[in-house]
Design a protein around this motif. Sequence first.
Motif, mmCIF file in Angstrom:
data_model
loop_
_atom_site.group_PDB
_atom_site.id
_atom_site.type_symbol
_atom_site.label_atom_id
_atom_site.label_comp_id
_atom_site.label_asym_id
_atom_site.label_seq_id
_atom_site.Cartn_x
_atom_site.Cartn_y
_atom_site.Cartn_z
ATOM 1 N N ARG A 553 4.225 6.970 37.277
ATOM 2 C CA ARG A 553 4.738 8.309 36.980
ATOM 3 C C ARG A 553 3.671 9.375 37.238
ATOM 4 O O ARG A 553 3.983 10.488 37.675
ATOM 5 N N LEU A 554 2.419 9.048 36.951
ATOM 6 C CA LEU A 554 1.335 9.970 37.294
ATOM 7 C C LEU A 554 1.243 10.167 38.803
ATOM 8 O O LEU A 554 1.045 11.294 39.286
ATOM 9 N N ASP A 555 1.383 9.085 39.539
ATOM 10 C CA ASP A 555 1.382 9.180 41.004
ATOM 11 C C ASP A 555 2.493 10.108 41.477
ATOM 12 O O ASP A 555 2.296 10.927 42.390
ATOM 13 N N ARG A 556 3.661 9.984 40.839
ATOM 14 C CA ARG A 556 4.815 10.802 41.232
ATOM 15 C C ARG A 556 4.522 12.289 41.003
ATOM 16 O O ARG A 556 4.814 13.128 41.863
ATOM 17 N N LEU A 557 3.939 12.623 39.854
ATOM 18 C CA LEU A 557 3.597 14.019 39.590
ATOM 19 C C LEU A 557 2.547 14.526 40.568
ATOM 20 O O LEU A 557 2.624 15.659 41.053
ATOM 21 N N ASP A 558 1.567 13.687 40.859
ATOM 22 C CA ASP A 558 0.501 14.073 41.783
ATOM 23 C C ASP A 558 1.054 14.320 43.184
ATOM 24 O O ASP A 558 0.704 15.298 43.858
ATOM 25 N N GLU A 559 1.934 13.429 43.611
ATOM 26 C CA GLU A 559 2.528 13.573 44.936
ATOM 27 C C GLU A 559 3.435 14.798 45.018
ATOM 28 O O GLU A 559 3.518 15.462 46.056
ATOM 29 N N ALA A 560 4.108 15.113 43.911
ATOM 30 C CA ALA A 560 5.057 16.229 43.925
ATOM 31 C C ALA A 560 4.358 17.578 44.018
ATOM 32 O O ALA A 560 4.842 18.492 44.695
ATOM 33 N N PHE A 561 3.204 17.736 43.346
ATOM 34 C CA PHE A 561 2.595 19.063 43.251
ATOM 35 C C PHE A 561 1.136 19.122 43.693
ATOM 36 O O PHE A 561 0.668 20.177 44.118
ATOM 37 N N GLY A 562 0.402 18.039 43.513
ATOM 38 C CA GLY A 562 -1.035 18.094 43.720
ATOM 39 C C GLY A 562 -1.727 18.971 42.701
ATOM 40 O O GLY A 562 -2.829 19.483 42.947
ATOM 41 N N LEU A 563 -1.103 19.167 41.534
ATOM 42 C CA LEU A 563 -1.664 19.994 40.472
ATOM 43 C C LEU A 563 -2.360 19.115 39.434
ATOM 44 O O LEU A 563 -2.011 17.946 39.262
#
Length: 736
Positions: A553-563
């Motif tokens: 899930r962290l990977d997903r957030l990172d991939e979605a925004f790079g924030l």
Amino acid sequence: MAAVSGAGVAEGSTAADDEAGLDGLDPVVHLAADELDAADGDAVGTWTDLTDNGNDATQDADAKQPTYSEVDGDQIAGKPVVVFDGEDDFLNLDSEAVTLDDFSVFVVGQWNASTNAMFGTYSPDTDAMDRFRIANFDAGASAYSYQFGENVWWETNVVAEVDTDPHLWGVTSTANGVGSGTHRVTPYLDGDRTYEFKYGTLHHSVDESPGDFNLGKAQLVNGEESLGLSGDGVTDMFYDGTVAEVLVFDRSLDDEEIDQVHAHLTDKYEQFDHEILDAANDPIPVTEEQLQYDGRAEDAGWRETAQERIEDHRKADLEVEVVDPAGRAVEDATVDVTMQSHEFNFGTAVSGDMVADSETDLGDTYRDVLASDFNYGTIETDLKVYNWEGSEDTRADARETVEWLNDQGHDVRGHAAFWEQYWWMNIDPDQPDEEIIQQVTDKIEERVAEFEGQLADWDCQNHPINFQQIRSDVGDEAVLDWWETAQNADTEAAMGINEMNVLTRYAWSDGYDEELVEWTNWLLENGVDVDAVGAMCHAPITNLTGIPDVISRLDRLDEAFGLPVYISEFHVPLWMGYKNWGGASQKKKDAQADYVRDFLTAVFSHPAVETFVHWNFWAGRAWRSTSCLYDVDWDLRTHGEEYLDLVFDEWWTDEEGTTGSDGIYATSAFKGEYEVTVEEGKRSGDASVTVSDDGASVEVVISVGHNKSDGEGGGNGNGNGPGHGHDQDEGDDEDD
């Protein structure tokens, strides 16, 4: 079947004995089935109040009258009860008897079926959904619960599964004075405090009387679809069970008075054992399977990868060059590299009144631990609108707390600029949209501007998925203006979006991560500069998200925004209520400690994460006290040991070595602040250095008679460091 209507107490009554056990408490309503002058099977049209107030519980419609029963299967401790059929039986208590401002209610009863309500009331305004009720809702886990509030339920599940045993239910409420209609509500089960709703709200109860209190019925407004019901207007929910006794007070009882009520009813009904929290009898037992989570095994595959990431992302090269006053390299000098503080934010929720408490030892200890164990703080409640607007004392505490944290070198997060729920924002919904929008804008600007330059971060938009009430009324475009208002009020503070059920989640949710990605993308596409994404990470012990899933899930957030991602409110409560940590089973404590260790390791290893906040650290001032690292006596719990071991041992660099022929000593160090001291014979020197992404190099000049700089030695930058001298026993015997 005879009807009991207007009956007095039974001949040979024990009412005097009853009242003796309640001496000095002065209830406004006291109903006791064993005082009814009735025969088994009689309908109860009037349940006579034993006080002098005449607040009888009545039902004029014959078909809706409950039944008096002396049947063995119905009785509680051999005493008669009043039976409600779950179809249409209920009794009214006049609304003049008690208001929803300050009150206390205690009921001895026994449920026969789920999805019904024992006791409750509503505001006459059916659109407001103002309510108080003791209820039993079949919501998956089939848990008893209390609801209190407007539109949003403040609810606690007080046992894991519904049973058919008699229970003593209790609840006290007192108006807070911290916002329109806000209340502090504390429920009890069988003599035990189960939870504290710090700021449940009944907006209309201050200005108008509620409808009648109903014994045997509560009401559902506008369908309340989450209960699986639908339709408009008011729907009645009837109680299927028995009631032996009811006590109502027109004030919130204090702890001593509550103990008196519990002792009296426990003695009378020979039940409701106060020792249910003994460690051998966990009040909410769980199976071993419930406590397992993917990735808990010692040889779980994610562990090696996480350690590699930590080495790659959390450490950097540090080079110390030692020279004499002439600039010549010094060989074989002893170099001591001592970490002072982490670059990574390890934080906690901070209670302003505890930081501001300069009069007691508790305040001193609270500040000492806060300074020693953390380098970051989130203001827990004082910057929430209803608190901030509630009193000048709260505002003063907030200002003092922010200043103190800044003095310790701690970065500070404001919580929170806006929530899209009327009662969180302390706004009356019954006004034009433009007025609502302006009030939200003003409340954001006032608090953010007040602390301009003092806070590193804000939870700018809190619960954008879970709470959407205001924007549902006024439109999404208003949210863009609110973000702009916050960012203009403090151009330096990072503005984040914060939501729950993202990395971890409650059992009732499949997760909000997809919805959060969609909403955040909408903000970004519409020109909002979202600086960071917050994941609350409340992790109930029986619903622990697998560690590989957390990382995914962290990977997903990172991939979605790079924030940057911040873990904003992590904790692992052993149950949702106010219970004793020492009374929990060892297997629960072991799972809690393991999960704190594993979750913290996983998020620290992920390059997107910059901040980890453990929500509350001391059980004496906490939302869910069993999650706290320290018990009420400041003894460190098992999972607290795991936290300190990771942060100040495994991820802490204290090293010693010698320089080579080139005068250089090199090592790999966790990113943060360091003191470097060097000795060679009678010569010495020291320097401070910051290790960041690109590593660091520092030159130390050594000479005879050198005076060492202040501040050398281990610590987190505050001169204390880990291991601040608290007793680190597990504290199994404390009573939270």
